[in-house]
Design a protein around this motif. Structure first.
Motif, PDB file in Angstrom:
ATOM      1  N   TRP A   1      -3.841   5.726   5.502  1.00 23.98           N
ATOM      2  CA  TRP A   1      -3.282   5.615   4.154  1.00 23.98           C
ATOM      3  C   TRP A   1      -4.117   6.421   3.159  1.00 23.98           C
ATOM      4  N   VAL A   2      -5.440   6.331   3.257  1.00 21.34           N
ATOM      5  CA  VAL A   2      -6.309   7.128   2.390  1.00 21.34           C
ATOM      6  C   VAL A   2      -6.136   8.615   2.690  1.00 21.34           C
ATOM      7  N   GLU A   3      -6.041   8.985   3.960  1.00 21.32           N
ATOM      8  CA  GLU A   3      -5.870  10.389   4.327  1.00 21.32           C
ATOM      9  C   GLU A   3      -4.570  10.954   3.768  1.00 21.32           C
ATOM     10  N   ARG A   4      -3.536  10.154   3.745  1.00 16.06           N
ATOM     11  CA  ARG A   4      -2.267  10.604   3.153  1.00 16.06           C
ATOM     12  C   ARG A   4      -2.458  10.943   1.683  1.00 16.06           C
TER      13      ARG A   4
ATOM     14  N   LEU B   1       0.828  -1.204   0.000  1.00 16.84           N
ATOM     15  CA  LEU B   1       0.000   0.000   0.000  1.00 16.84           C
ATOM     16  C   LEU B   1       0.864   1.255   0.000  1.00 16.84           C
ATOM     17  N   ASP B   2       1.925   1.245   0.784  1.00 17.13           N
ATOM     18  CA  ASP B   2       2.822   2.404   0.821  1.00 17.13           C
ATOM     19  C   ASP B   2       3.493   2.620  -0.528  1.00 17.13           C
ATOM     20  N   VAL B   3       3.806   1.534  -1.215  1.00 17.01           N
ATOM     21  CA  VAL B   3       4.415   1.659  -2.541  1.00 17.01           C
ATOM     22  C   VAL B   3       3.445   2.321  -3.513  1.00 17.01           C
ATOM     23  N   VAL B   4       2.172   1.925  -3.466  1.00 16.56           N
ATOM     24  CA  VAL B   4       1.165   2.554  -4.319  1.00 16.56           C
ATOM     25  C   VAL B   4       1.080   4.048  -4.010  1.00 16.56           C
ATOM     26  N   ALA B   5       1.030   4.386  -2.719  1.00 16.01           N
ATOM     27  CA  ALA B   5       0.945   5.799  -2.343  1.00 16.01           C
ATOM     28  C   ALA B   5       2.195   6.560  -2.786  1.00 16.01           C
ATOM     29  N   ASP B   6       3.351   5.976  -2.575  1.00 23.21           N
ATOM     30  CA  ASP B   6       4.585   6.650  -2.989  1.00 23.21           C
ATOM     31  C   ASP B   6       4.605   6.888  -4.489  1.00 23.21           C
ATOM     32  N   ARG B   7       4.126   5.914  -5.256  1.00 23.61           N
ATOM     33  CA  ARG B   7       4.090   6.070  -6.720  1.00 23.61           C
ATOM     34  C   ARG B   7       3.152   7.217  -7.102  1.00 23.61           C
ATOM     35  N   LEU B   8       2.002   7.270  -6.496  1.00 22.79           N
ATOM     36  CA  LEU B   8       1.040   8.310  -6.830  1.00 22.79           C
ATOM     37  C   LEU B   8       1.522   9.697  -6.418  1.00 22.79           C
ATOM     38  N   LEU B   9       2.204   9.800  -5.301  1.00 22.86           N
ATOM     39  CA  LEU B   9       2.577  11.098  -4.745  1.00 22.86           C
ATOM     40  C   LEU B   9       3.942  11.589  -5.205  1.00 22.86           C
TER      41      LEU B   9
END
Length: 302
Positions: free
Chosen positions: A214-217, A170-178
């Protein structure tokens, strides 16, 4: 085309049967090299379908750890380039590595160390990838983001991955998006990333207390910068904001409607019932999506 096209055309015409006139190592090395060919007839018409067929047929079962390690090296070929042909090797390597991970779900030939090693390499590549083009004129599909998402979805299916590893995905997905980028998703990348997250959710190992922060980030990226007097307004949404918003909407829709995976017994079982966090996570997503566009979405009814 830089390859013995007639030779490989004959193999394709045979239904991708493994030839017996050359060592498998030599055939594999040539095919892996062809994954980076700028001609889509070579990489997508020959190299990828041959390798995917051989993986699925178990040709590499006894060699899968070494095969996957070799394929994973291709994730770093030209990493840092943007707008060059090196992206085809990286994207193709992600697609093959995903198939190798899925094959282990059937063959059970990999130790956890191999899956963890591939997961580390995939995460490092995916966040650092700069070339986010989908379709490239004159070259065909690159699709590094989409194939990277497919690789994450394959890893999320693996029983070697437990709560900690799924949280990292999940963190990898967020890092990719951000991670700042110059590309707006327009070739289904948001849906593929959302499906990767849905695969994580269907493992039923993560609770909403992990998912809500995670969603809030991600939601923080949807807030436009404040207006500054006498300053020209920047483009909005930025690629990061636009891509993140598209992803969150795709995730909400997939969670609401449900998804199916491949028509395999394992996927049928995995996706057969909604994830246990469905109701709570839908409320979280509705809240952040409403807040992102207060002038568009109606307030929740009381």
């Amino acid at each position: 085309m830089g390859v013995r096209s007639g030779y490989w055309e004959h193999i394709r015409a045979s239904g991708f049967r493994l030839p017996d006139d050359r060592p498998l190592d030599d055939l594999t090395a040539e095919l892996v090299q062809m994954l980076g060919d700028p001609d889509p007839r070579v990489r997508d018409g020959i190299a990828r379908p041959v390798l995917l067929t051989w993986i699925g047929d178990g040709v590499y079962d006894d060699l899968l750890p070494g095969f996957g390690d070799g394929v994973a090296e291709g994730l770093y070929t030209g990493l840092g380039d943007d707008g060059t042909d090196t992206v085809f090797r990286r994207a193709g390597s992600a697609r093959l590595l995903a198939e190798a991970v899925l094959r282990d779900q059937v063959a059970r030939v990999l130790h956890s160390d191999a899956i963890f090693r591939w997961g580390d390499r995939a995460a490092s590549w995916f966040v650092r990838e700069r070339d986010l083009r989908g379709y490239v004129d004159g070259r065909g599909w690159a699709h590094a983001v989409a194939h990277g998402a497919d690789l994450l979805a394959a890893l999320a299916r693996s029983e070697h991955f437990e709560k900690l590893e799924l949280t990292v995905l999940l963190d990898v997905v967020a890092d990719r998006l951000l991670t700042p980028a110059g590309y707006h998703f327009r070739n289904g990348e948001d849906d593929r990333l959302a499906f990767a997250v849905m695969t994580v959710l269907h493992r039923n190992l993560l609770d909403v207390d992990v998912l809500e922060p995670w969603v809030e980030r991600l939601a923080a990226a949807l807030v436009p910068p404040p207006d500054e007097d006498d300053e020209p307004q920047p483009e909005w949404p930025t690629p990061v904001a636009g891509n993140t918003g598209s992803f969150l909407r795709a995730l909400h829709l997939q969670l609401a409607l449900g998804v199916v995976g491949q028509q395999t017994p394992r996927d049928v079982a995995l996706f057969g019932t909604p994830p246990h966090v469905r109701a709570d996570l839908l409320l979280v997503l509705l809240r952040v999506l409403r807040a992102s566009r207060p002038g568009l979405f109606s307030a929740p009814s009381r």
